[in-house]
Design a protein around this motif. Structure first.
Motif, PDB file in Angstrom:
ATOM      1  N   ARG A   1      35.653  35.347  35.120  1.00 54.13           N
ATOM      2  CA  ARG A   1      35.177  36.429  34.255  1.00 54.13           C
ATOM      3  C   ARG A   1      33.719  36.275  33.798  1.00 54.13           C
ATOM      4  O   ARG A   1      33.034  37.265  33.588  1.00 54.13           O
ATOM      5  CB  ARG A   1      36.092  36.557  33.021  1.00 54.13           C
TER       6      ARG A   1
ATOM      7  N   GLU B   1      38.414  38.398  41.502  1.00 53.19           N
ATOM      8  CA  GLU B   1      39.567  37.843  42.237  1.00 53.19           C
ATOM      9  C   GLU B   1      39.104  36.877  43.314  1.00 53.19           C
ATOM     10  O   GLU B   1      39.692  35.821  43.519  1.00 53.19           O
ATOM     11  CB  GLU B   1      40.285  38.993  42.952  1.00 53.19           C
TER      12      GLU B   1
ATOM     13  N   ASN C   1      43.293  39.198  32.536  1.00 57.84           N
ATOM     14  CA  ASN C   1      43.054  38.062  33.432  1.00 57.84           C
ATOM     15  C   ASN C   1      43.552  36.775  32.772  1.00 57.84           C
ATOM     16  O   ASN C   1      44.301  35.986  33.360  1.00 57.84           O
ATOM     17  CB  ASN C   1      41.543  37.982  33.733  1.00 57.84           C
TER      18      ASN C   1
ATOM     19  N   TYR D   1      39.824  31.285  34.420  1.00 57.98           N
ATOM     20  CA  TYR D   1      39.462  32.434  33.578  1.00 57.98           C
ATOM     21  C   TYR D   1      37.943  32.471  33.399  1.00 57.98           C
ATOM     22  O   TYR D   1      37.292  33.489  33.667  1.00 57.98           O
ATOM     23  CB  TYR D   1      40.189  32.345  32.231  1.00 57.98           C
TER      24      TYR D   1
END
Ligand SMILES: Cc1cc2nc3c(=O)[nH]c(=O)nc-3n(C[C@H](O)[C@H](O)[C@H](O)COP(=O)(O)OP(=O)(O)OC[C@H]3O[C@@H](n4cnc5c(N)ncnc54)[C@H](O)[C@@H]3O)c2cc1C
Length: 399
Positions: free
Chosen positions: A335, A396, A310, A331
């Motif tokens: 995440r 996503e 990612n 990011y």
């Protein structure tokens, strides 16, 4: 290009190596810094989930991982008294992934495969016996101070990925908190060539075995069964790995005449923690440096490799002028919530389920699980979750 035009990566575990290969293959100069003299032969992660295999395919290394591992289309949830409660067949994910199975392969094999490739690349520098000790940064560059065999060195780059594991020096140097908990018990991981499959009917290569007093996990790696189980109150790391305790626990798992031969044994403290941020300026945390969890469900390394790709995808876009710096904030935004809301919760739930002491609650959970495994639609939903595909889709959507 100046010498500073590179990405620095501290830590050549599965996460640092995956990030390095992704970036290097896209033409970005990389310096990978590893504290150890050689790649650590870690007997830790062994389970690669389907979407991670898809990513390793993108990195061009999946065939070697499969070749050196064991393909496992099925895994089980069992109970010491009932035997198989649920058998999960990953082939129901055939339209969701290019790899509808788990692969059991030791994590050190992945790092060896990747580093061998990195060492052939002109734009990669791999430094062993180079220990990151501190970081400074300004608007243009980041500097990693490292202790090397030749003495202290200052390594300069545009960005730094801290993939230096759970005790990350870089996370600490940046003052980033790592809140969470440590379980009171230690966990024993040991391995043996003993053929447990001859003693447990229809034993799958990955089997979680519930019991209110004595749960354990079997995982197969090439040539060995690994056994993972918790300590009892009062046991220390030293007493847990002693011959007497290891033999006693293995006899409890499967009584045999004589002693077991063991290949390795390790005692671990187990934590559930997520860093308060994954980004500080030009410094990014990934893998165990950013989050740690218990190994029930095999999500630590897998989640870390998902971090690596990612972040690397975003770094490539920014590096090539296809996106601006704020792209890199995504990011953390994508995440970190996954680590908190999904990985932490799932792994804590997995542990609670294995050690459930209330017979009614255990019965309910087992009935639910066995009904889900028998229904292809429910099985697919469950396996999308446990294989981390749902988490990747959710990340996503957080963009
Ligand atoms: C018993 C057990 C079983 C597990 N099973 C699974 C599983 O099946 N599936 C799964 O997904 N996860 C599993 N995990 C978790 C998994 O092992 C970790 O999540 C994974 O190793 C994290 O990878 P990493 O690259 O972030 O960190 P690490 O693997 O810890 O690598 C960090 C690297 O950084 C280096 N380093 C450290 N400090 C410095 C420094 N200052 N400078 C430079 N280098 C440094 C280290 O030497 C090391 O090479 C398991 C863990 C345990 C304990």
């Amino acid at each position: 290009m100046s010498d500073n035009d590179r990405v620095l990566i501290s830590g050549a575990g599965p996460v640092g190596c995956s990030a390095a290969l992704y970036l290097a293959k896209r033409g970005i100069p990389v310096t990978l810094v590893e504290a150890a003299a050689d790649l650590p032969e870690d007997l830790r992660a062994s389970t690669f989930h389907p979407p991670t295999l898809d990513m390793l395919d993108e990195l061009g290394v999946v065939d070697k991982v499969i070749e050196q591992g064991i393909v496992c289309p099925v895994w089980q949830y069992r109970d010491t008294r009932e035997g198989v409660v649920a058998e999960w067949d990953l082939s129901v994910l055939e339209n969701d992934t290019g790899h509808p199975y788990r692969v059991q392969c030791e994590q050190y094999k992945l790092t060896r495969i990747i580093v061998a490739e990195l060492q052939q690349m002109d734009n990669v520098e791999v430094l062993f016996e180079a220990k990151g000790t501190g970081v400074s940064q300004d608007d243009e560059t980041v500097t990693l101070s490292a202790e090397t065999l030749e003495g202290p060195r200052e390594l300069c780059g545009k960005y730094l990925i801290a993939a230096d594991g759970a005790s990350s020096v870089i996370r600490i140097s940046q003052g980033i908190e790592f809140p969470g908990l440590t379980f009171p018990e230690l966990w024993l991981c040991t391995s043996s060539e003993f053929n447990f499959e001859d003693h447990f009917e229809n034993l799958a290569p990955i089997a979680y075995i519930a019991d209110p007093n004595f749960w354990f996990v079997f995982v197969r790696v090439p040539g060995l069964w690994r056994l993972l189980l918790p300590s009892r109150p009062g046991e220390t790391a030293e007493s847990l790995v002693s011959d007497a305790t290891v033999q006693e626990r293995m006899q409890q798992v499967c009584p045999i005449e004589g002693d077991y031969d063991t290949f390795h044994r390790t005692a671990y403290a187990v934590h559930q923690r997520v860093a308060e941020t994954y980004r500080r300026g030009r410094v990014f945390l990934a893998g165990d440096a950013a989050h740690i969890n218990n190994p029930l469900g095999g999500m630590g390394m897998n989640g870390g490799i998902h971090d690596a790709l990612n972040l690397s995808e975003k770094l490539v876009k920014v590096w090539n002028g296809k996106a601006v710096d704020s792209e890199l904030d995504k990011y953390d935004a994508q995440r970190r919530p996954i680590a908190i809301d999904y990985v932490q919760q799932t792994t804590i739930r997995n542990k609670a389920m294995l050690e459930e002491t209330d017979p009614d609650a255990r019965r309910r959970k087992h009935d639910e699980m066995s009904a889900s495994a028998a229904d292809p639609k429910l099985a697919r939903d469950y396996l999308l979750q446990s294989s981390m595909i749902t988490a990747l889709k959710r990340a996503e959507a957080l963009a």
